[in-house]
Design a protein around this motif. Sequence first.
Motif, PDB file in Angstrom:
ATOM      1  N   TRP A  20       4.620  -2.343  -0.184  1.00  0.00           N
ATOM      2  CA  TRP A  20       4.504  -3.351  -1.117  1.00  0.00           C
ATOM      3  C   TRP A  20       4.706  -4.748   0.097  1.00  0.00           C
ATOM      4  O   TRP A  20       5.828  -4.614   0.745  1.00  0.00           O
ATOM      5  N   ASP A  65       0.170  -4.941  -3.554  1.00  0.00           N
ATOM      6  CA  ASP A  65       0.429  -3.422  -3.283  1.00  0.00           C
ATOM      7  C   ASP A  65      -0.542  -2.976  -2.105  1.00  0.00           C
ATOM      8  O   ASP A  65      -1.768  -3.474  -2.227  1.00  0.00           O
ATOM      9  N   TRP A 123      -0.430   0.465  -1.121  1.00  0.00           N
ATOM     10  CA  TRP A 123      -0.716   1.845  -0.985  1.00  0.00           C
ATOM     11  C   TRP A 123      -2.228   1.902  -0.959  1.00  0.00           C
ATOM     12  O   TRP A 123      -3.138   0.883  -1.515  1.00  0.00           O
ATOM     13  N   HIS A 178      -6.494   2.800 -10.491  1.00  0.00           N
ATOM     14  CA  HIS A 178      -5.089   2.357 -10.243  1.00  0.00           C
ATOM     15  C   HIS A 178      -4.186   2.135 -11.527  1.00  0.00           C
ATOM     16  O   HIS A 178      -3.096   2.463 -11.357  1.00  0.00           O
ATOM     17  N   HIS A 221      -4.231   3.606  -2.514  1.00  0.00           N
ATOM     18  CA  HIS A 221      -4.975   3.595  -3.831  1.00  0.00           C
ATOM     19  C   HIS A 221      -5.331   2.244  -4.303  1.00  0.00           C
ATOM     20  O   HIS A 221      -6.314   2.201  -5.117  1.00  0.00           O
ATOM     21  N   HIS A 253       4.139  -1.924 -10.200  1.00  0.00           N
ATOM     22  CA  HIS A 253       2.834  -1.979 -10.755  1.00  0.00           C
ATOM     23  C   HIS A 253       2.526  -3.175 -11.877  1.00  0.00           C
ATOM     24  O   HIS A 253       1.724  -3.971 -11.808  1.00  0.00           O
TER      25      HIS A 253
END
Length: 207
Positions: free
Chosen positions: A138, A171, A173, A37, A175, A89
């Motif tokens: 998010w 987060d 996502w 990540h 991933h 991020h």
Amino acid sequence: MTATVTIESAMLHLLPPLPYAEDALAPTITANTLAFHYGKHHKGYVDNLNKLIAGTPLASLSLEKLIVETAGKADKVAIFNNAAQTWNHSFYWRSLRPKGGGVPPVTLKHRIEASFGTLDACKKELATAATTQFGSGWAWLVLDADKLKVVKTGNAETPLTKGTKPLLTIDVWEHAYYLDYQNRRADYVDAVLDRLINWGFAAENLA
Ligand SMILES: [Fe+2]
């Protein structure tokens, strides 16, 4: 003959160091997930951004200004996506900490209670936003005027372009959780809220 020296006048966006060791969030988020990540996804956004803006006037802007400048512009979508993902991020890593969760600092706790009633109600809203975001995106705790709110954004979208102040983020996502939780996004979100969320970071952003 004199060697030619190329001077980079453009601002290079840097991948900030993780604020903790890669294994510090385990077992809630494993070192394996963080290696991909942070080391692949986050680094990829930073590298792509630098490539996309090299030699353009956008290369002289700060990351925040670049995000606001490119938001909503059809011919700047790739730049916006990589810039916003770079910022989101960096903000996400600081929204987590080893041995997080628990009770927020007292000032933030009072603001949470004023806006949501209870800390549990705030956590429940964050969990609902995180689990109902369709596809990648998010969940955020933000300051909107004088009120704390929970919002969700899709893909790379960020509250920075919406006139609200981000306080913390999760987060969602795939991933972020798939290696550890597979399709169980709700389990990842609950574990993050209970064990990793960095209320102190949100309190600093509120100050
Ligand atoms: Fe991510």
